[in-house]
Design an enzyme around this catalytic site. Structure first.
Site, mmCIF file in Angstrom:
data_model
loop_
_atom_site.group_PDB
_atom_site.id
_atom_site.type_symbol
_atom_site.label_atom_id
_atom_site.label_comp_id
_atom_site.label_asym_id
_atom_site.label_seq_id
_atom_site.Cartn_x
_atom_site.Cartn_y
_atom_site.Cartn_z
ATOM 1 N N GLY A 11 0.836 -1.210 0.000
ATOM 2 C CA GLY A 11 0.000 0.000 0.000
ATOM 3 C C GLY A 11 0.867 1.255 0.000
ATOM 4 N N ARG A 15 -1.694 7.897 4.478
ATOM 5 C CA ARG A 15 -2.114 8.508 5.730
ATOM 6 C C ARG A 15 -0.953 8.716 6.708
ATOM 7 N NH1 ARG A 15 -6.928 4.289 6.628
ATOM 8 N NH2 ARG A 15 -5.671 3.145 5.107
ATOM 9 N N LYS A 22 5.267 2.889 4.510
ATOM 10 C CA LYS A 22 4.590 2.677 5.801
ATOM 11 C C LYS A 22 5.151 1.487 6.584
ATOM 12 C CE LYS A 22 0.167 1.181 6.215
ATOM 13 N NZ LYS A 22 -1.300 1.320 6.333
ATOM 14 N N THR A 78 -6.318 -4.089 -1.602
ATOM 15 C CA THR A 78 -5.846 -5.298 -0.907
ATOM 16 C C THR A 78 -6.156 -6.581 -1.692
ATOM 17 O OG1 THR A 78 -7.867 -5.034 0.435
ATOM 18 C CG2 THR A 78 -5.791 -4.408 1.454
ATOM 19 N N ARG A 332 33.012 1.325 22.340
ATOM 20 C CA ARG A 332 32.716 1.318 20.908
ATOM 21 C C ARG A 332 32.848 -0.100 20.362
ATOM 22 N NH1 ARG A 332 36.463 5.878 18.896
ATOM 23 N NH2 ARG A 332 35.837 5.034 16.885
ATOM 24 N N LYS A 350 37.780 1.426 22.389
ATOM 25 C CA LYS A 350 37.397 1.118 21.004
ATOM 26 C C LYS A 350 38.152 -0.116 20.542
ATOM 27 C CE LYS A 350 38.887 1.495 16.908
ATOM 28 N NZ LYS A 350 39.936 1.873 15.989
ATOM 29 N N TYR A 386 46.581 6.187 16.087
ATOM 30 C CA TYR A 386 46.369 6.643 14.717
ATOM 31 C C TYR A 386 47.461 7.627 14.324
ATOM 32 C CZ TYR A 386 43.671 8.466 10.737
ATOM 33 O OH TYR A 386 43.246 8.837 9.484
ATOM 34 N N SER A 404 49.665 7.633 35.648
ATOM 35 C CA SER A 404 48.713 8.595 35.081
ATOM 36 C C SER A 404 49.354 9.448 33.995
ATOM 37 C CB SER A 404 48.209 9.535 36.184
ATOM 38 O OG SER A 404 47.534 8.763 37.135
HETATM 39 C C1 UD1 Z 1 -7.814 -2.899 5.912
HETATM 40 C C2 UD1 Z 1 -9.159 -3.620 5.645
HETATM 41 C C3 UD1 Z 1 -10.104 -3.366 6.824
HETATM 42 C C4 UD1 Z 1 -9.463 -3.836 8.120
HETATM 43 C C5 UD1 Z 1 -8.075 -3.169 8.329
HETATM 44 C C6 UD1 Z 1 -7.368 -3.827 9.478
HETATM 45 C C7 UD1 Z 1 -9.508 -3.673 3.220
HETATM 46 C C8 UD1 Z 1 -10.231 -3.047 2.076
HETATM 47 N N1 UD1 Z 1 -9.721 -3.120 4.430
HETATM 48 O O1 UD1 Z 1 -8.094 -1.512 5.956
HETATM 49 O O2 UD1 Z 1 -11.313 -4.097 6.623
HETATM 50 O O3 UD1 Z 1 -10.311 -3.527 9.200
HETATM 51 O O4 UD1 Z 1 -7.256 -3.364 7.149
HETATM 52 O O5 UD1 Z 1 -6.213 -3.130 9.805
HETATM 53 O O6 UD1 Z 1 -8.782 -4.617 3.039
HETATM 54 N N2 UD1 Z 1 -1.973 -2.992 0.648
HETATM 55 C C9 UD1 Z 1 -1.349 -3.484 -0.483
HETATM 56 N N3 UD1 Z 1 -1.736 -3.017 -1.702
HETATM 57 C C10 UD1 Z 1 -2.712 -2.086 -1.864
HETATM 58 C C11 UD1 Z 1 -3.373 -1.600 -0.706
HETATM 59 C C12 UD1 Z 1 -2.982 -2.066 0.540
HETATM 60 O O7 UD1 Z 1 -0.467 -4.332 -0.391
HETATM 61 O O8 UD1 Z 1 -3.008 -1.727 -3.006
HETATM 62 C C13 UD1 Z 1 -1.531 -3.466 1.969
HETATM 63 C C14 UD1 Z 1 -0.996 -2.330 2.837
HETATM 64 O O9 UD1 Z 1 0.383 -2.139 2.636
HETATM 65 C C15 UD1 Z 1 -1.351 -2.812 4.232
HETATM 66 C C16 UD1 Z 1 -2.568 -3.702 4.031
HETATM 67 O O10 UD1 Z 1 -2.627 -3.999 2.650
HETATM 68 O O11 UD1 Z 1 -0.281 -3.568 4.795
HETATM 69 C C17 UD1 Z 1 -3.866 -3.012 4.463
HETATM 70 O O12 UD1 Z 1 -4.023 -1.823 3.705
HETATM 71 P P1 UD1 Z 1 -4.543 -0.476 4.364
HETATM 72 O O13 UD1 Z 1 -4.610 0.559 3.309
HETATM 73 O O14 UD1 Z 1 -3.810 -0.180 5.576
HETATM 74 O O15 UD1 Z 1 -6.030 -0.918 4.731
HETATM 75 P P2 UD1 Z 1 -6.939 -0.369 5.899
HETATM 76 O O16 UD1 Z 1 -7.605 0.866 5.449
HETATM 77 O O17 UD1 Z 1 -6.204 -0.323 7.143
HETATM 78 MG MG MG Z 2 -4.232 -0.428 7.616
#
Ligand code: UD1
Ligand code: MG
Length: 468
Positions: A11, A15, A22, A78, A332, A350, A386, A404
């Site tokens: 993802g 946010r 992330k 997801t 160190r 060190k 050194y 000393s």
């Molecule tokens: C998601 C769930 C939600 C759940 C919450 C729990 C979905 C639609 N929603 O929401 O129901 O309550 O997790 O924490 O699944 N990711 C990808 N590729 C993408 C989008 C996301 O690999 O295109 C990965 C992200 O990196 C992350 C995970 O999927 O590790 C969840 O994605 P995130 O955007 O955090 O979903 P939430 O809004 O938290």
């Molecule tokens: Mg999430």
């Protein structure tokens, strides 16, 4: 039970509002994805797959044997992320467990319980849910009149009534490989522009496929981290559970809230830890140690009964049993402090080996040195290691006494039992049992100060006359 683990971590993490991907944000000594991987490995999966996005190279730092990394070209949700993992688990027969990369607090204990329920109930797809005090952005678990799950509704799509549901999706799923084809039937969510993995539940239900939702584990464990504020909350929760674990195993804390211990650190029974101590990386602290305030120990081994005094930094070093280090000392990387040895105030060591029973109590620099047993190193001793180009070795054999304010110009060797007179600059090897002195001999000029006083007072008289 044969399992393949898929962690979706591709993802954008918008946010978080941070340039760091992330799942690479850190808490208690590891990245979020690192914690999730450790948890997955405790389940001993046949396969471990991580779905990564455009920050693929950075995430691959976690490459450990057996992890397969697959790329999701575009963050399209997801469901699309899990679809990218299908080629990696094509021939797998067993249960696929799907984990979100942003839930660093999950524990293998709860996952094992979940997988047992999934298998016992012979579900094709199961989700792990929990009760949230404030359901916030979590997907809500919608159940029918007899309590079976019918769908998961994301917060932004939920009706007012659905928003009140307290049972939410943790992002942990157990799926039979035969049901993976359902992912292709998931439609784009127009509102978010993403394919939701959560939609697999309603699709399966409509087809009469057996689906389960198990509400187990604690809310804190499933905390999904989407913002910097949530990351800090997750960090505080993990920090608390780590200190609690060590208290249960006989470690005492004075103000545990101010102490930071990385998840991989180990601490022996009977050790006392004062406020503001940081134990990081793969540090191992023995039994019955005392770690005084403001100490930071990184990737080091501290032997039983050792005392680390206030405001000391120890990095990549070994402190053996009953040794004492600090206050205000710096070890160190590559240093080893022998059994019962003492490294005192304002001493920097060190890449040096200090023998057992040796003492360097004050204001000293020991670099690239090999110091034997029962050596006394006087205040202000410096190994001059050194020459501006290269580092050189200093060897000090057993039972040596270094007075000393001595400088040992490396490469140099001080033989067993030798004495170095205070204030010496040692440039040549000193044979065993010898006294080496390099300071200029002291001279006395009798009455010199009286003459100086007379000259001074006559000059003052001349000055006074001139003023008048
Ligand atoms: C998601 C769930 C939600 C759940 C919450 C729990 C979905 C639609 N929603 O929401 O129901 O309550 O997790 O924490 O699944 N990711 C990808 N590729 C993408 C989008 C996301 O690999 O295109 C990965 C992200 O990196 C992350 C995970 O999927 O590790 C969840 O994605 P995130 O955007 O955090 O979903 P939430 O809004 O938290
Ligand atoms: Mg999430």
């Amino acid at each position: 039970m044969k399992i393949a683990g898929v962690i979706i971590a591709a993802g954008l993490g918008k946010r978080m509002n941070s340039p760091t991907p992330k799942v690479l944000h850190r808490l208690c000594g590891n990245t979020m994805i690192g914690h999730v991987l450790n948890c997955l490995f405790q389940l001993r999966p046949q396969k471990a797959v991580v779905v990564v996005g455009r920050h693929v190279e950075e995430i691959i730092v976690h490459r450990a044997s057996g992890i397969l990394f697959v790329e999701q070209k575009e963050a399209k949700g997801t469901a699309d992320a899990l679809l990218s993992a299908i080629p990696a688990i094509k021939k797998f027969k067993g249960t696929v467990i799907v984990l979100n990369g942003d839930t660093p607090l999950i524990t293998s204990k709860t996952l094992k319980k979940f997988l047992t329920l999934h298998n016992k109930k012979k579900d094709v797809i199961s989700i792990l849910s929990f009760i949230a005090r404030e359901p916030g952005s979590y997907g809500r678990v919608v159940r029918d009149g007899v309590g079976n799950i019918t769908s998961i509704v994301e917060d932004i799509d939920a009706t007012g009534k659905q928003k009140d549901i307290k049972e939410v999706n943790s992002g942990v799923y157990a799926i039979s490989p035969d049901a993976m084809h359902l992912l292709k039937e998931i439609k784009l969510n127009e509102l978010k522009g993403e394919y939701y993995l959560t939609d697999i539940i309603s699709i399966a239900r409509e087809k009469g496929i057996k689906v389960g939702a198990y509400c187990i584990g604690s809310e804190d464990e499933f905390m999904g981290v989407n913002t910097a504020k949530e990351l800090e909350r997750a960090r505080q929760l993990m920090k608390g559970s780590i200190t609690k674990r060590w208290m249960d195993r006989g470690v005492s804390f004075i103000d545990s809230g101010s102490v930071f211990i990385s998840s991989d650190v180990e601490i022996g029974k009977g050790t006392i830890i004062y406020p503001n101590v940081h134990l990081e990386g793969g540090t191992k602290v023995g039994r019955g140690c005392t770690i005084y305030p403001n100490v930071r120990i990184v990737d080091s081994i501290i032997g039983d009964g050792a005392i680390i005094k206030d405001s000391t930094l120890i990095e990549g070093s070994v402190v053996k049993n009953r040794a004492s280090v600090g206050p205000f000392a710096h070890m160190r990387p590559g240093s080893e402090i022998g059994t019962g040895a003492k490294i005192g105030n304002f001493v920097e060591v060190k890449k040096s080996i200090i023998g057992s029973g040796t003492k360097a109590s004050h204001l000293t620099y020991l670099g690239d040195a090999k110091i034997g047993k029962n050596v006394n190193i006087g205040a202000g001793t410096i190994t001059c290691n050194y020459d501006g180009y290269k580092k050189h070795i200093t060897i000090v054999e057993n039972d040596v006494f270094i007075g000393s304010d001595s400088q040992l110009i490396a490469p140099v060797k001080i033989g067993k039992g030798a004495y170095i007179g205070a204030g010496s600059t040692i440039t040549k090897h000193v044979p065993s049992m010898t006294l080496a002195l390099s300071r200029a001999e002291q001279r006395h000029i009798e009455g010199w100060a009286i003459k100086k006083l007379k000259v001074k007072s006559s000059k003052l008289k001349v000055k006074k006359k001139e003023k008048r």
